[in-house]
Motif scaffolding. Structure first.
Motif, mmCIF file in Angstrom:
data_model
loop_
_atom_site.group_PDB
_atom_site.id
_atom_site.type_symbol
_atom_site.label_atom_id
_atom_site.label_comp_id
_atom_site.label_asym_id
_atom_site.label_seq_id
_atom_site.Cartn_x
_atom_site.Cartn_y
_atom_site.Cartn_z
ATOM 1 N N SER A 7 0.805 -1.224 0.000
ATOM 2 C CA SER A 7 0.000 0.000 0.000
ATOM 3 C C SER A 7 0.839 1.274 0.000
ATOM 4 N N ILE A 8 2.153 1.152 0.149
ATOM 5 C CA ILE A 8 3.032 2.328 0.145
ATOM 6 C C ILE A 8 3.446 2.642 -1.288
ATOM 7 N N SER A 9 3.171 3.868 -1.712
ATOM 8 C CA SER A 9 3.519 4.243 -3.089
ATOM 9 C C SER A 9 4.679 5.228 -3.174
ATOM 10 N N ASP A 10 4.919 5.988 -2.121
ATOM 11 C CA ASP A 10 5.966 7.019 -2.158
ATOM 12 C C ASP A 10 7.212 6.564 -1.414
ATOM 13 N N HIS A 11 8.365 6.969 -1.943
ATOM 14 C CA HIS A 11 9.634 6.686 -1.274
ATOM 15 C C HIS A 11 9.863 7.696 -0.154
ATOM 16 N N TRP A 12 10.601 7.247 0.858
ATOM 17 C CA TRP A 12 11.021 8.082 1.986
ATOM 18 C C TRP A 12 9.845 8.574 2.826
ATOM 19 N N GLN A 13 8.705 7.887 2.770
ATOM 20 C CA GLN A 13 7.527 8.253 3.557
ATOM 21 C C GLN A 13 7.230 7.131 4.553
ATOM 22 N N PRO A 14 7.787 7.199 5.754
ATOM 23 C CA PRO A 14 7.576 6.114 6.718
ATOM 24 C C PRO A 14 6.115 6.008 7.147
ATOM 25 N N HIS A 15 5.680 4.763 7.333
ATOM 26 C CA HIS A 15 4.332 4.451 7.800
ATOM 27 C C HIS A 15 4.449 3.634 9.086
ATOM 28 N N ARG A 16 3.651 4.014 10.085
ATOM 29 C CA ARG A 16 3.655 3.267 11.337
ATOM 30 C C ARG A 16 2.879 1.969 11.145
ATOM 31 N N LEU A 17 3.557 0.831 11.348
ATOM 32 C CA LEU A 17 2.900 -0.467 11.294
ATOM 33 C C LEU A 17 2.209 -0.748 12.623
ATOM 34 N N SER B 273 3.016 0.031 17.269
ATOM 35 C CA SER B 273 3.882 0.607 18.308
ATOM 36 C C SER B 273 4.015 -0.395 19.440
ATOM 37 N N ILE B 274 5.152 -0.319 20.121
ATOM 38 C CA ILE B 274 5.376 -1.136 21.311
ATOM 39 C C ILE B 274 6.073 -0.246 22.332
ATOM 40 N N ASN B 275 5.468 -0.157 23.501
ATOM 41 C CA ASN B 275 5.965 0.741 24.541
ATOM 42 C C ASN B 275 6.132 2.134 23.939
ATOM 43 N N ASP B 276 7.308 2.716 23.999
ATOM 44 C CA ASP B 276 7.514 4.068 23.483
ATOM 45 C C ASP B 276 8.162 4.078 22.106
ATOM 46 N N TYR B 277 8.054 2.958 21.367
ATOM 47 C CA TYR B 277 8.704 2.839 20.070
ATOM 48 C C TYR B 277 7.689 2.605 18.959
ATOM 49 N N ASP B 278 7.971 3.190 17.799
ATOM 50 C CA ASP B 278 7.195 2.930 16.593
ATOM 51 C C ASP B 278 7.932 1.917 15.735
ATOM 52 N N ILE B 279 7.177 0.990 15.167
ATOM 53 C CA ILE B 279 7.680 0.052 14.172
ATOM 54 C C ILE B 279 7.172 0.601 12.845
ATOM 55 N N LYS B 280 8.096 0.998 11.983
ATOM 56 C CA LYS B 280 7.727 1.689 10.748
ATOM 57 C C LYS B 280 8.162 0.876 9.534
ATOM 58 N N LEU B 281 7.408 1.027 8.458
ATOM 59 C CA LEU B 281 7.792 0.482 7.161
ATOM 60 C C LEU B 281 8.018 1.647 6.224
ATOM 61 N N VAL B 282 9.001 1.476 5.336
ATOM 62 C CA VAL B 282 9.324 2.537 4.391
ATOM 63 C C VAL B 282 9.882 1.928 3.114
ATOM 64 N N LYS B 283 9.590 2.581 2.003
ATOM 65 C CA LYS B 283 10.234 2.231 0.736
ATOM 66 C C LYS B 283 11.262 3.314 0.442
ATOM 67 N N ILE B 284 12.429 2.869 0.020
ATOM 68 C CA ILE B 284 13.580 3.751 -0.155
ATOM 69 C C ILE B 284 14.102 3.613 -1.571
ATOM 70 N N GLN B 285 14.384 4.741 -2.208
ATOM 71 C CA GLN B 285 15.084 4.727 -3.493
ATOM 72 C C GLN B 285 15.730 6.083 -3.690
ATOM 73 N N GLY B 286 16.957 6.070 -4.187
ATOM 74 C CA GLY B 286 17.720 7.299 -4.338
ATOM 75 C C GLY B 286 18.532 7.566 -3.084
ATOM 76 N N GLU B 287 18.938 8.806 -2.918
ATOM 77 C CA GLU B 287 19.764 9.188 -1.771
ATOM 78 C C GLU B 287 18.979 10.109 -0.863
ATOM 79 N N PHE B 288 19.096 9.886 0.438
ATOM 80 C CA PHE B 288 18.411 10.699 1.432
ATOM 81 C C PHE B 288 19.284 11.906 1.757
ATOM 82 N N VAL B 289 19.159 12.470 2.925
ATOM 83 C CA VAL B 289 19.982 13.598 3.371
ATOM 84 C C VAL B 289 20.883 13.132 4.514
ATOM 85 N N TRP B 290 22.050 13.742 4.611
ATOM 86 C CA TRP B 290 22.919 13.478 5.756
ATOM 87 C C TRP B 290 22.255 14.067 6.997
ATOM 88 N N HIS B 291 22.182 13.268 8.063
ATOM 89 C CA HIS B 291 21.529 13.727 9.285
ATOM 90 C C HIS B 291 21.964 12.881 10.468
#
Length: 121
Positions: free
Chosen positions: A13-23, A25-43
């Motif tokens: 169901s994910i169509s855009d790259h670099w757009q994380p989706h929350r699958l 959560s557990i305690n204070d953490y998010d479990i995310k899915l993401v599609k990646i292509q190309g180069e991101f930013v240094w951070h």
């Protein structure tokens, strides 16, 4: 919302790259899915580690002193405060584990900053 989450269906169901989706959560953490292509930013994420698990494809996590190359089922943790830049020549599907509220671009901000998306129930 259901208690069972199917990773394959969620990724489809994910169509855009670099757009994380929350699958989920557990305690204070998010479990995310993401599609990646190309180069991101240094951070960095000054206050948290960031876990990457590649589900499909090949992901390079550039660090200032080396590149970490991940294939399917590989896991790598970027330690808090370590500058990094993910990149992928072809599409990668990945699972991320981060504290709730973690911004994808960390301290860099900019046009690639994404609002965390939710999957439709």
């Amino acid at each position: 919302m259901t208690d069972v989450h199917n990773v394959t269906n969620a990724l489809a169901s994910i169509s855009d790259h670099w757009q994380p989706h929350r699958l989920t959560s557990i305690n204070d953490y998010d479990i995310k899915l993401v599609k990646i292509q190309g180069e991101f930013v240094w951070h960095t994420h000054p206050d948290t580690d960031e876990l990457f698990m590649v589900l499909s494809g090949e992901l390079t996590i550039q660090l200032r002193d080396r590149d970490v190359i991940l294939g399917p089922n590989d896991v790598f943790v970027v330690p808090r405060g370590v500058e990094h830049c993910p990149k992928a020549a072809a599409e990668v599907s990945a699972l991320l584990i981060e504290p709730k509220g973690t911004v994808n671009t960390g301290d860099a901000g900019g046009e690639m900053t994404a609002e965390l998306q939710e999957f439709d129930a």
